[in-house]
Design a protein around this motif. Structure first.
Motif, short mmCIF file in Angstrom:
data_model
loop_
_atom_site.label_atom_id
_atom_site.label_comp_id
_atom_site.label_asym_id
_atom_site.label_seq_id
_atom_site.Cartn_x
_atom_site.Cartn_y
_atom_site.Cartn_z
N ILE A 125 46.71 36.88 44.61
CA ILE A 125 46.15 36.95 43.27
C ILE A 125 44.65 36.68 43.26
CG2 ILE A 125 46.65 34.50 42.80
CD1 ILE A 125 47.24 35.34 39.90
N HIS A 126 44.17 35.84 44.18
CA HIS A 126 42.75 35.55 44.22
C HIS A 126 41.95 36.78 44.66
CE1 HIS A 126 44.54 31.46 44.55
NE2 HIS A 126 43.52 31.13 43.78
N TRP A 128 42.97 39.90 44.29
CA TRP A 128 43.04 40.85 43.19
C TRP A 128 42.08 40.48 42.08
CZ3 TRP A 128 44.37 45.54 43.23
CH2 TRP A 128 45.43 46.02 44.01
N GLY A 129 41.96 39.18 41.80
CA GLY A 129 41.03 38.75 40.77
C GLY A 129 39.59 39.09 41.12
#
Length: 323
Positions: A125-126, A128-129
């Motif tokens: 998720i990091h 992707w962020g």
């Protein structure tokens, strides 16, 4: 006690650093050569010289270097490379070097987005962020409106996205084939694909341009080899962010060769993986603003005139100031 071996991602990051240095040589060379040659001709000459430089691989490894079970992917990769190079060199020829470079930095963002579906890598998720924020920054730089959008900017993004595909294909192919095979197939196919547009309006370069073309071809060839090595050992989504180091090397080279003085934000934000609006801005030495400064020592008069022409063609907008 023996020293611990470098991790795969650290090795990949070091290869990326070498790639950044080689890419800087190529970028400066393309900008200089574009003052007297079309971008399609620069691409073709670069491919021809690079093809010659891959000859040692063929001699050293023999005929087995030319055989691959994935030869179809090699051919597709070479064709994509020709399109990517033509788009990228066109952008460098028609945009200030800093603006073009910031847009090229979208490659790691495309790499992260494609690493999952093409390589099966788990993108957290990091990452992707950071990717989403990076894409937002690219949109700010391009500042897309119907009346101000620049085709050269779109060309830079097309080049960056296709280059990301090339890197991922290189990682896939490197599992079965040595770097020499990837380079030979790539250079042969890209040379063939880039020949027609270049030869249709050929202009014979003078002696100084030949020197520039040779140097940029060496840098381009080295970059291809270093990128192949980098993505062969490291995770694409992990090491691609180190491509942003190229902004620092290009900014330094731009100052030495063209007298460009980049704003500190141009180095800070893209280096963090966030190619934000300020990444496209440069502070003119001795003036209040502007994309790049042509006032540095040794800036060629011929490039100065072409630089002014490019600046005058840029849209007057908050994202890309022309004053």
């Amino acid at each position: 006690m023996p020293k611990a071996a470098l991790s795969n991602n650290l090795q990949g990051a070091l290869w990326i650093l070498a790639s950044c240095l080689a890419a800087t040589v190529m970028t400066v060379g393309v900008k200089m050569a574009s003052d007297g040659l079309s971008s399609t001709q620069i691409v073709f000459v670069r491919c021809v010289f690079s093809l010659v430089m891959t000859a040692p691989f063929v001699i050293g490894y023999g005929k087995r270097l030319l055989f691959s079970r994935r030869w179809k992917m090699h051919l597709v990769r070479g064709a994509i490379g020709a399109i990517s190079m033509n788009a990228g060199f066109y952008a460098l020829s028609n945009l200030p070097i800093t603006t073009a470079s910031v847009l090229f930095f979208s490659t790691p963002l495309f790499m992260t987005a494609l690493a999952g579906p093409m390589l099966g890598e788990k993108v957290g998720i990091h990452r992707w962020g950071a990717t989403l924020v990076g894409f937002a920054g690219i949109i700010v730089v391009v500042n897309p409106t119907l009346d101000t959008i620049e085709f050269a900017m779109l060309a830079a993004l097309i080049s960056a996205s296709l280059f990301a595909v090339l890197l991922i294909q290189g990682k896939i192919l490197s599992k079965d084939d040595p770097p020499g095979t990837l380079m030979v197939y790539f250079m042969v196919m890209s040379t063939i694909a880039s020949a027609p547009p270049a030869l249709s309006h050929w202009v014979w370069p003078d002696h100084s341009l030949w020197i520039v073309l040779i140097v940029l071809s060496v840098g381009a060839t080295a970059r291809v080899y270093f990128d192949i090595k980098a993505y062969a050992v490291g995770e694409a989504s992990a090491i691609s962010v180190f491509q942003y180091l190229r902004l620092i090397t290009i900014a330094f080279a731009g100052y030495l060769v063209f007298g460009e003085v980049p704003d500190e934000h141009a180095l800070y934000r893209p280096a963090r993986g966030l190619p934000a609006k300020t990444g496209a801005h440069c502070r003119s030495e001795g003036t209040g603003g502007g994309l790049i400064s042509p006032r540095g020592p040794g800036y060629p008069a011929s490039l100065l005139s072409s630089h002014r022409a490019v600046r005058s063609s840029l849209p007057s907008s908050p994202g890309l100031p022309t004053s």
